[in-house]
Scaffold this motif. Structure first.
Motif, PDB file in Angstrom:
ATOM      1  N   PRO A  17     -14.251 114.920 -17.617  1.00 33.76           N
ATOM      2  CA  PRO A  17     -14.501 113.819 -16.682  1.00 33.76           C
ATOM      3  C   PRO A  17     -15.762 113.990 -15.835  1.00 33.76           C
ATOM      4  O   PRO A  17     -16.417 112.997 -15.504  1.00 33.76           O
ATOM      5  N   GLN A  18     -16.116 115.222 -15.497  1.00 32.00           N
ATOM      6  CA  GLN A  18     -17.322 115.416 -14.685  1.00 32.00           C
ATOM      7  C   GLN A  18     -18.572 114.998 -15.460  1.00 32.00           C
ATOM      8  O   GLN A  18     -19.412 114.271 -14.943  1.00 32.00           O
ATOM      9  N   LEU A  19     -18.681 115.446 -16.700  1.00 35.53           N
ATOM     10  CA  LEU A  19     -19.837 115.051 -17.507  1.00 35.53           C
ATOM     11  C   LEU A  19     -19.822 113.551 -17.763  1.00 35.53           C
ATOM     12  O   LEU A  19     -20.876 112.908 -17.746  1.00 35.53           O
ATOM     13  N   HIS A  20     -18.655 112.981 -17.972  1.00 36.18           N
ATOM     14  CA  HIS A  20     -18.547 111.536 -18.181  1.00 36.18           C
ATOM     15  C   HIS A  20     -19.124 110.784 -16.992  1.00 36.18           C
ATOM     16  O   HIS A  20     -19.938 109.866 -17.156  1.00 36.18           O
ATOM     17  N   SER A  21     -18.756 111.188 -15.787  1.00 30.88           N
ATOM     18  CA  SER A  21     -19.280 110.545 -14.579  1.00 30.88           C
ATOM     19  C   SER A  21     -20.788 110.709 -14.475  1.00 30.88           C
ATOM     20  O   SER A  21     -21.502 109.761 -14.116  1.00 30.88           O
ATOM     21  N   GLU A  22     -21.277 111.895 -14.801  1.00 34.73           N
ATOM     22  CA  GLU A  22     -22.723 112.143 -14.741  1.00 34.73           C
ATOM     23  C   GLU A  22     -23.473 111.290 -15.766  1.00 34.73           C
ATOM     24  O   GLU A  22     -24.534 110.741 -15.466  1.00 34.73           O
ATOM     25  N   LEU A  23     -22.914 111.159 -16.966  1.00 37.11           N
ATOM     26  CA  LEU A  23     -23.540 110.319 -17.985  1.00 37.11           C
ATOM     27  C   LEU A  23     -23.588 108.856 -17.553  1.00 37.11           C
ATOM     28  O   LEU A  23     -24.612 108.189 -17.736  1.00 37.11           O
ATOM     29  N   LEU A  24     -22.496 108.364 -16.992  1.00 31.29           N
ATOM     30  CA  LEU A  24     -22.475 106.974 -16.535  1.00 31.29           C
ATOM     31  C   LEU A  24     -23.516 106.738 -15.445  1.00 31.29           C
ATOM     32  O   LEU A  24     -24.200 105.708 -15.437  1.00 31.29           O
ATOM     33  N   ALA A  25     -23.669 107.692 -14.538  1.00 30.23           N
ATOM     34  CA  ALA A  25     -24.678 107.568 -13.478  1.00 30.23           C
ATOM     35  C   ALA A  25     -26.090 107.575 -14.077  1.00 30.23           C
ATOM     36  O   ALA A  25     -26.947 106.777 -13.666  1.00 30.23           O
ATOM     37  N   LEU A  26     -26.333 108.448 -15.027  1.00 26.52           N
ATOM     38  CA  LEU A  26     -27.652 108.488 -15.676  1.00 26.52           C
ATOM     39  C   LEU A  26     -27.943 107.195 -16.432  1.00 26.52           C
ATOM     40  O   LEU A  26     -29.066 106.682 -16.396  1.00 26.52           O
ATOM     41  N   LEU A  27     -26.934 106.678 -17.119  1.00 26.86           N
ATOM     42  CA  LEU A  27     -27.124 105.428 -17.852  1.00 26.86           C
ATOM     43  C   LEU A  27     -27.382 104.258 -16.909  1.00 26.86           C
ATOM     44  O   LEU A  27     -28.200 103.384 -17.204  1.00 26.86           O
ATOM     45  N   GLN A  31     -30.721 101.983 -16.887  1.00 23.44           N
ATOM     46  CA  GLN A  31     -30.691 100.514 -16.933  1.00 23.44           C
ATOM     47  C   GLN A  31     -31.655  99.918 -15.914  1.00 23.44           C
ATOM     48  O   GLN A  31     -32.413  98.997 -16.229  1.00 23.44           O
ATOM     49  N   HIS A  32     -31.613 100.435 -14.696  1.00 24.40           N
ATOM     50  CA  HIS A  32     -32.501  99.927 -13.648  1.00 24.40           C
ATOM     51  C   HIS A  32     -33.959 100.181 -14.006  1.00 24.40           C
ATOM     52  O   HIS A  32     -34.812  99.314 -13.807  1.00 24.40           O
ATOM     53  N   HIS A  33     -34.236 101.345 -14.544  1.00 25.89           N
ATOM     54  CA  HIS A  33     -35.607 101.709 -14.920  1.00 25.89           C
ATOM     55  C   HIS A  33     -36.123 100.823 -16.050  1.00 25.89           C
ATOM     56  O   HIS A  33     -37.270 100.373 -16.025  1.00 25.89           O
ATOM     57  N   GLY A  35     -34.765  97.871 -16.986  1.00 27.79           N
ATOM     58  CA  GLY A  35     -34.585  96.449 -16.718  1.00 27.79           C
ATOM     59  C   GLY A  35     -33.691  95.754 -17.721  1.00 27.79           C
ATOM     60  O   GLY A  35     -33.867  94.569 -17.998  1.00 27.79           O
ATOM     61  N   ASN A  36     -32.726  96.464 -18.261  1.00 23.06           N
ATOM     62  CA  ASN A  36     -31.801  95.865 -19.224  1.00 23.06           C
ATOM     63  C   ASN A  36     -30.385  96.383 -18.976  1.00 23.06           C
ATOM     64  O   ASN A  36     -30.161  97.221 -18.114  1.00 23.06           O
ATOM     65  N   THR A  37     -29.457  95.854 -19.723  1.00 21.51           N
ATOM     66  CA  THR A  37     -28.078  96.325 -19.674  1.00 21.51           C
ATOM     67  C   THR A  37     -27.819  97.191 -20.897  1.00 21.51           C
ATOM     68  O   THR A  37     -28.126  96.793 -22.019  1.00 21.51           O
ATOM     69  N   ILE A  38     -27.277  98.368 -20.683  1.00 24.18           N
ATOM     70  CA  ILE A  38     -26.939  99.272 -21.779  1.00 24.18           C
ATOM     71  C   ILE A  38     -25.441  99.141 -22.046  1.00 24.18           C
ATOM     72  O   ILE A  38     -24.630  99.404 -21.168  1.00 24.18           O
ATOM     73  N   ASP A  39     -25.107  98.708 -23.246  1.00 26.89           N
ATOM     74  CA  ASP A  39     -23.701  98.576 -23.633  1.00 26.89           C
ATOM     75  C   ASP A  39     -23.122  99.960 -23.921  1.00 26.89           C
ATOM     76  O   ASP A  39     -23.727 100.756 -24.649  1.00 26.89           O
ATOM     77  N   ILE A  40     -21.952 100.237 -23.359  1.00 26.44           N
ATOM     78  CA  ILE A  40     -21.288 101.517 -23.559  1.00 26.44           C
ATOM     79  C   ILE A  40     -20.006 101.278 -24.350  1.00 26.44           C
ATOM     80  O   ILE A  40     -19.170 100.481 -23.933  1.00 26.44           O
ATOM     81  N   SER A  41     -19.880 101.954 -25.482  1.00 20.66           N
ATOM     82  CA  SER A  41     -18.695 101.830 -26.326  1.00 20.66           C
ATOM     83  C   SER A  41     -18.064 103.203 -26.507  1.00 20.66           C
ATOM     84  O   SER A  41     -18.753 104.216 -26.553  1.00 20.66           O
ATOM     85  N   TYR A  42     -16.750 103.193 -26.616  1.00 20.46           N
ATOM     86  CA  TYR A  42     -15.990 104.429 -26.814  1.00 20.46           C
ATOM     87  C   TYR A  42     -15.314 104.387 -28.167  1.00 20.46           C
ATOM     88  O   TYR A  42     -14.745 103.365 -28.554  1.00 20.46           O
TER      89      TYR A  42
END
Length: 78
Positions: A17-27, A31-33, A35-42
């Motif tokens: 879960p810690q890495l998952h949270s870090e990945l979501l924050a990086l993604l 996205q902001h950098h 200027g688009n939306t990154i789709d996340i699929s599991y």
């Protein structure tokens, strides 16, 4: 390169879960950098491994924590 979507093993949520949270924050930052939306699929870990068979490139980071792999689907910026 512009990341358009990503795939993660669904097991990362429970087993790393810690890495998952870090990945979501990086993604989100990416996205902001970009200027688009990154789709996340599991996907299940098995489906994830099957999907890697169609990869165009593989980068080995040396990360060895559970379910830390990520598939980036990216396009070009020109």
């Amino acid at each position: 390169m512009q990341v358009e979507s990503v795939f993660l093993a669904e097991e990362i949520v429970q087993h790393n879960p810690q890495l998952h949270s870090e990945l979501l924050a990086l993604l989100e930052s990416l996205q902001h950098h970009q200027g688009n939306t990154i789709d996340i699929s599991y996907l299940s870990h098995e489906q994830f491994k099957e999907k890697t068979q169609h990869s165009q490139a593989i980068v080995r980071s040396g990360e060895c924590s559970p379910y830390a792999n990520i598939i980036l689907n990216a396009g070009v910026t020109f």
